[in-house]
Structures are given as C-alpha cells and as structure tokens.
Write an enzyme that holds these catalytic residues in place. Structure first.
Site, PDB file in Angstrom:
ATOM      1  N   ALA A 119       9.661  -3.243   8.578  1.00 28.01           N
ATOM      2  CA  ALA A 119       8.871  -2.978   9.778  1.00 28.01           C
ATOM      3  C   ALA A 119       8.665  -1.504  10.098  1.00 28.01           C
ATOM      4  CB  ALA A 119       9.545  -3.659  10.970  1.00 28.01           C
ATOM      5  N   ALA A 120       9.655  -0.663   9.830  1.00 26.22           N
ATOM      6  CA  ALA A 120       9.573   0.735  10.250  1.00 26.22           C
ATOM      7  C   ALA A 120       8.453   1.467   9.492  1.00 26.22           C
ATOM      8  CB  ALA A 120      10.919   1.415  10.005  1.00 26.22           C
ATOM      9  N   PRO A 121       7.820   2.466  10.133  1.00 21.69           N
ATOM     10  CA  PRO A 121       8.168   3.089  11.416  1.00 21.69           C
ATOM     11  C   PRO A 121       7.662   2.368  12.649  1.00 21.69           C
ATOM     12  CG  PRO A 121       6.328   4.250  10.452  1.00 21.69           C
ATOM     13  CD  PRO A 121       6.735   3.198   9.444  1.00 21.69           C
ATOM     14  N   ASP A 160      14.314  -3.660   8.850  1.00 21.63           N
ATOM     15  CA  ASP A 160      14.080  -2.578   7.890  1.00 21.63           C
ATOM     16  C   ASP A 160      15.425  -2.097   7.367  1.00 21.63           C
ATOM     17  OD1 ASP A 160      11.392  -0.800   7.267  1.00 21.63           O
ATOM     18  OD2 ASP A 160      13.226   0.342   6.931  1.00 21.63           O
ATOM     19  N   GLY A 178       4.403   0.591  13.582  1.00 24.38           N
ATOM     20  CA  GLY A 178       3.075   0.341  14.123  1.00 24.38           C
ATOM     21  C   GLY A 178       2.761  -1.133  14.272  1.00 24.38           C
ATOM     22  N   LYS A 179       3.096  -1.923  13.265  1.00 25.05           N
ATOM     23  CA  LYS A 179       2.805  -3.357  13.313  1.00 25.05           C
ATOM     24  C   LYS A 179       3.741  -4.079  14.280  1.00 25.05           C
ATOM     25  CE  LYS A 179       0.945  -3.193   8.642  1.00 25.05           C
ATOM     26  NZ  LYS A 179       1.197  -1.742   8.470  1.00 25.05           N
ATOM     27  N   CYS A 198      -0.433  -1.205   1.278  1.00 25.83           N
ATOM     28  CA  CYS A 198      -1.390  -0.095   1.346  1.00 25.83           C
ATOM     29  C   CYS A 198      -1.538   0.524  -0.048  1.00 25.83           C
ATOM     30  CB  CYS A 198      -0.977   0.941   2.379  1.00 25.83           C
ATOM     31  SG  CYS A 198       0.668   1.661   2.137  1.00 25.83           S
TER      32      CYS A 198
END
Length: 410
Positions: free
Chosen positions: A234-236, A254, A238-239, A349
């Site tokens: 999950a980090a940092p 994370d 945004g989602k 990404c």
C-alpha cells in the site's frame, strides 16, 4: 574566493547521475544524499532537473558529443557526463551558454577542461538541436516494439502535477483555487514547478499528489459503503487514501517501515482512517477474507519514465523477470483472500507485458471488464476488458503514466 553561483546544484546533479549510472540507484533514493549540501529548494529542484534531462535525452546527447570528438569518450568518463549536463542545460533548460560553460568547467577541476570547452563550443556554433522525442536506448526500444515511438513521444517533457481530491464534489472549488484543469471528477492537473507543501489545500489534507493513471485502480472498486478492502503493497498510500475517501474500511499492508510511516503521515494530514500492517505479503496470513482486494504490485516502474527517466537505463531483462516472479506469487496468494462476490483489482506501473498482460493467464477468477464509464475521456479498455496506458496517450492534455490494470470477481 567566493564559490560560483549555482555550482552546488551542478555538483549535486553530477552526484545524482553517478548514483544512477554507476551504482544503479533510483533518482528518488539517490536524491537526499546527493543534495544534502544544497540548502535552497530551487537549487535542489535544479539538480534533479539537470540529472533527469540528461537521463531522458542521454542517447541523443551522446550522439551530439560523439559528433564533435575525434574518437569516442568512454561512457563513464567524467568529461562525458559533464558534457551531457552542459548540453542538457543549454538545449533543455534554456540556460545561457556562458553560464553553462562557467559552471560546467568548474566540475572538471584538474581534468580535461579544454576538451569539454572545445566540444561544447563546437556544438553551440553548429546550433545543434535535439529531436522532437528522445531516442530510446536500443534494448528499451526493442522491448517496447511497435509502442516505442508513441511512448518516446510521451517522454519528451517532465509531466504536469496531478492531484487526487479527498472529496470529488469539490473539484470545481479546487480547480479555481489552484488554477488547475480536471480530466475527471476528483482529479486536478497543475503546471509543474510549485513547492507542493505551500499550495492551498495541502495542510488541511484536501488532496494528495497522484498521477491520474495511478488513481484509476482504486476508482475501479467504487464506493465502499463500509465494506472491507485489503490494499496490498500500500505505501506510500495514495490508493489507501482514495479507498478510505470512497468509504471502504481499509487494511493497508506494506513491508517497508519507512514507507508505512509516510502513509500514516498522509492519513493524519487528510483526516482519513485505515488500519496499517507491516508485513511481507508472501508470508502474512489475514484473519478474515475481504470484500475487495487491490494489489498494486511491486514492479520495475518503467511506466513512470516521464518523471523517473532513470528506469530507461537501470531496468533490463533480469529485473523484469524478478518482478514478474514476485507478482505471480503475490497474485496466487492474494486471490484466495477474497470473499464470494468480491472484487479483485491488479495493477502495475510497468510498460512490460511480463508484468501486466502475461500475469492474467494464471488468475482463475471471473473477469470484470473495465468500461468507458470508469475512465477519463481519451482512454479505452482493451478487447479483453483490461486497461493499458502508455505515456504517449492523452498527450494533448499532458499525458499520463504507463499502467496495466485488470479486474476480476468471485
């Protein structure tokens, strides 16, 4: 004797390039160490801009350098790296040649200043120019195949600044406050260059920085209505912030302590809530199943080349293979944690098929095709119902990062 104005930024840029090209570090990891002696925000930003433009245009810069020397300079020669910096400042950052020469030659104290000055002077007299789009390294162009030209066009300039709003209903308000454009509700796009922490809305947590492509995976899960979602890797954050703002009860997992601290800081700033777990997703066992799972998997991040052009020079077949193996293992474990009737979103990404399309074959869940209604104007799902974005897309409005996203259900 007083130090030359701007020399600290150039020395930091040289350290950044050495960290990336010689040690294989990312720009982000190398940045703090390389700029530790630089006090001004503007000088830190200049150091990164110089290094990034060198990495973005390095093949073309080297071609110009080689055209003005009798025999090629070694790739790792300091004079070649400094010449790349000098040309990037002149051709990309519009720095006057006299300032480029003054700060560039000072980096070669005790070295071949005359050679550097001669090469740079030759090229300025020729009034050379760079192409409209950067030339990709041969290995990268071969990997991306018929997509390479379009992607390269999207890499010509650093990206604008994208923000995700905590409350999409306030899109028009913040559009006026920040003088930005919006490509869809809850999104704003600003010109790059501002100190983010000084912008209206930052302190009160009204928004966070997030490329519009990176915001799409969480959007595909819709409103949470109090249901439980697992944000893996999950980090940092945004989602995680998006999911919490969409009404989900979020478990954010994370492995990185440092990155989880950043996530917690962002939660505090925005006033949003999530349960954070520090663990390795390959060994962690959840206590219950989830209504939805978002796996934004670790990847080579080649889709972020607009702001991280170091990936053009650091990433090769070995890194892609290693990431693909990790992604497959994460998918295999995580899909079993989904409740009946749940939704699973996978994203990377990356521009590499091995990290995107090729991963879908092992997922034995029911496809939930992505529709046009989930996407900003100008993007379309693939025939399979996946989403593949490239930096060359949406070029008329500033582009976006390269992502692969797929969605399934049980």
């Amino acid at each position: 004797m007083a130090e030359l104005q701007g020399i600290h930024a150039r020395r930091a840029a040289l350290r950044l390039l050495d960290a990336v090209l010689r040690r294989g570090e990312t720009l982000d990891i190398a940045f703090n160490g390389a700029t530790k002696d630089v006090r001004k925000f503007e000088d830190k930003a200049l150091a990164r801009a110089i290094a990034a433009e060198v990495l973005r245009w390095m093949v073309d810069l080297d071609g110009l350098i080689d055209s003005a020397t009798k025999k090629p300079l070694p790739d790792d020669a300091k004079v070649r790296i400094v010449l790349r910096m000098m040309l990037a400042q002149w051709l990309r950052l519009q720095t006057p040649p006299h300032a480029v020469v003054a700060t560039g030659l000072d980096l070669l104290a005790g070295g071949p200043k005359r050679l550097a000055h001669g090469v740079f002077s030759t090229l300025t007299k020729r009034e050379v120019a760079l192409p409209l789009a950067p030339t990709l390294p041969a290995e990268v162009a071969a990997r991306w195949g018929d997509r390479a030209a379009s992607i390269a066009a999207g890499l010509a300039d650093p990206p604008p600044l994208d923000l995700t709003l905590r409350d999409p209903a306030e899109t028009e308000h913040w559009q006026v406050q920040l003088s930005g454009d919006s490509l869809m509700p809850g999104h704003l796009r600003l010109a790059r260059g501002d100190n983010i922490e000084k912008l209206p809305g930052f302190a009160e947590g009204a928004w966070w920085v997030q490329d519009i492509a990176a915001s799409l995976p969480a959007r595909l899960l819709g409103d949470g209505e109090g249901r439980h979602v697992l944000d893996l890797c999950a980090a940092p954050g945004g989602k995680t912030l998006q999911l919490a703002a969409q009404g989900w009860k979020v478990t954010a997992l994370d492995i990185s302590k440092r990155r989880l601290e950043l996530l917690k800081s962002n939660l505090k700033r925005t006033g949003l809530a999530a349960s954070t777990v520090r663990a390795d997703a390959l060994t962690w066992e959840p206590k219950h199943q989830f209504d939805a799972i978002l796996l934004d998997a670790p990847c080579t991040a080649t889709g972020t080349a607009r702001r991280h052009p170091d990936v053009l020079h650091r990433i090769g077949a070995r890194q892609i293979e290693e990431m693909a193996e990790l992604q497959a293992a994460l998918l295999d474990r995580a899909k079993g944690w989904l409740k009946p009737g749940g939704i699973f979103v996978y994203a990377t990404c990356s521009l590499e098929r091995e990290e995107g399309e090729d991963q879908t074959s092992a997922v034995d869940l029911a496809p939930l095709p992505i529709g046009l209604e989930n996407l900003p104007a100008g993007l379309e799902p693939t025939a399979e119902g996946w989403l593949r974005t490239d930096p060359g897309m949406l070029g008329e409005v500033g582009g976006l990062d390269g992502f692969f996203i797929a969605r399934w259900g049980t």
